[in-house]
Design an enzyme around this catalytic site. Structure first.
Site, PDB file in Angstrom:
ATOM      1  N   ASP A 162     -20.017   4.653  -6.784  1.00 20.17           N
ATOM      2  CA  ASP A 162     -18.732   4.511  -7.467  1.00 20.17           C
ATOM      3  C   ASP A 162     -18.100   3.165  -7.133  1.00 20.17           C
ATOM      4  O   ASP A 162     -17.851   2.857  -5.968  1.00 20.17           O
ATOM      5  CB  ASP A 162     -17.796   5.652  -7.030  1.00 20.17           C
TER       6      ASP A 162
ATOM      7  N   TYR B 117     -12.181  -3.379  -7.091  1.00 20.08           N
ATOM      8  CA  TYR B 117     -12.855  -3.447  -5.789  1.00 20.08           C
ATOM      9  C   TYR B 117     -13.523  -4.805  -5.580  1.00 20.08           C
ATOM     10  O   TYR B 117     -13.894  -5.151  -4.459  1.00 20.08           O
ATOM     11  CB  TYR B 117     -13.927  -2.361  -5.661  1.00 20.08           C
TER      12      TYR B 117
ATOM     13  N   LYS C 179     -14.706   1.349 -13.091  1.00 21.83           N
ATOM     14  CA  LYS C 179     -13.377   1.624 -13.630  1.00 21.83           C
ATOM     15  C   LYS C 179     -12.731   0.354 -14.182  1.00 21.83           C
ATOM     16  O   LYS C 179     -12.892  -0.734 -13.625  1.00 21.83           O
ATOM     17  CB  LYS C 179     -12.477   2.222 -12.540  1.00 21.83           C
TER      18      LYS C 179
ATOM     19  N   HIS D 161      -8.605   3.305 -14.715  1.00 21.82           N
ATOM     20  CA  HIS D 161      -8.267   3.447 -13.291  1.00 21.82           C
ATOM     21  C   HIS D 161      -6.830   3.906 -13.045  1.00 21.82           C
ATOM     22  O   HIS D 161      -6.531   4.482 -11.999  1.00 21.82           O
ATOM     23  CB  HIS D 161      -8.501   2.102 -12.590  1.00 21.82           C
TER      24      HIS D 161
END
Length: 276
Positions: free
Chosen positions: A49, A54, A83, A115
């Site tokens: 994931d 990120y 996302k 998200h």
């Protein structure tokens, strides 16, 4: 996706998704990502994931390209989630999703989520279009409230396959889980350890001691025993391995009830309830 594990959940797209995935939040830099993904594949993880925010999609893509052949696996053996970043929601949603595909160096993403529930309708339309093209095999949302979910279900052409939200014994999300069940949407947990605070909770520690498991394993088992997929994250190979040991023990009904009784609707992460 093919998997040797029977520990999966059926999405409304007809695809099986592993109950256990490696979360990559705060995994930064190619070395940390490579080490964690390598350890995860050895331990039997087949789901990973990521997210645009990120900033590790490219590192994850490179790690998988190198490591899948090393472990005798193919692209079809793993389930990849990413996302759409909040800054790309709205008119830039298509661009943002295609950037994720490019960063991950994939022909398709197994599951792609919005998200955050801001600027929702235009973002969802873009994801629906990419789903129809086969570039996003399943689409879903993250951090949506019951009201956000009901709104989406009334307007969407393609229903979401999954909702990913914070979920642990102090935040049981009873209403949200009921809404997901009503609409046939998979409910997935993040922050199962409450940002690490729950591993020192006296009840969690006592349950762990009694069943000779770690507090983290108990917290993750509490979720998967309810059919809720989890995404533990760690860059430590030993911890990655420990977190995978969820399917060779069972919590008693009493222990499950004791853990669930900790529910006080406490959020350690984002609170989307004020997003109209």
């Amino acid at each position: 996706m093919s998997s040797s594990s029977s520990h999966s959940v059926l999405l409304n797209t007809g695809v099986q998704m592993p109950l256990l995935g490696l979360g990559t939040y705060k995994l930064v830099g190619p070395e940390d990502v490579y080490q964690a993904v390598d350890a995860a594949l050895v331990a039997g993880y087949r789901a990973f994931d990521s997210a645009a925010v990120y900033r590790n999609e490219a590192d994850l893509g490179r790690a998988l390209n190198e490591l899948l052949p090393k472990h005798g696996l193919t692209r079809e053996d793993v389930f990849i989630t990413s996302k759409l970043g909040p800054k790309d929601q709205g008119e830039r949603a298509m661009e943002g999703a295609l950037r994720s595909l490019s960063q991950l160096d994939l022909d398709y993403i197994d599951l792609y989520l919005i998200h955050w529930p801001g600027n929702r309708s235009q973002s969802w339309a873009a994801l629906e279009e990419l789903h129809a093209q086969g570039k996003l095999k399943a689409i879903g949302v993250s951090n949506y409230t019951p009201a956000h979910m009901r709104e989406l279900m009334q307007s969407c052409k393609i229903p979401p396959a999954l909702l990913q939200v914070e979920f642990h014994p102090r935040l049981c999300q009873t209403e949200l889980r009921r809404v997901c069940e009503e609409y046939g949407v998979c409910f997935q947990a993040y922050s199962s350890l409450g940002k690490g605070e729950l591993v020192t909770d006296p009840v969690v520690m006592e349950v762990a001691k009694n069943c000779e498991r770690t507090p983290a394993q108990v917290l993750l088992r509490w979720a998967v025993q309810q059919g809720v997929p989890v995404l533990p994250k760690s860059s430590n190979p030993d911890r990655v391995k420990d977190n995978s040991r969820l399917f060779d023990f069972t919590l008693s009904d009493t222990d499950m009830d004791r853990l669930s009784a900790l529910d006080c609707e406490h959020k350690y992460c984002w609170d989307p309830s004020e997003v109209v």
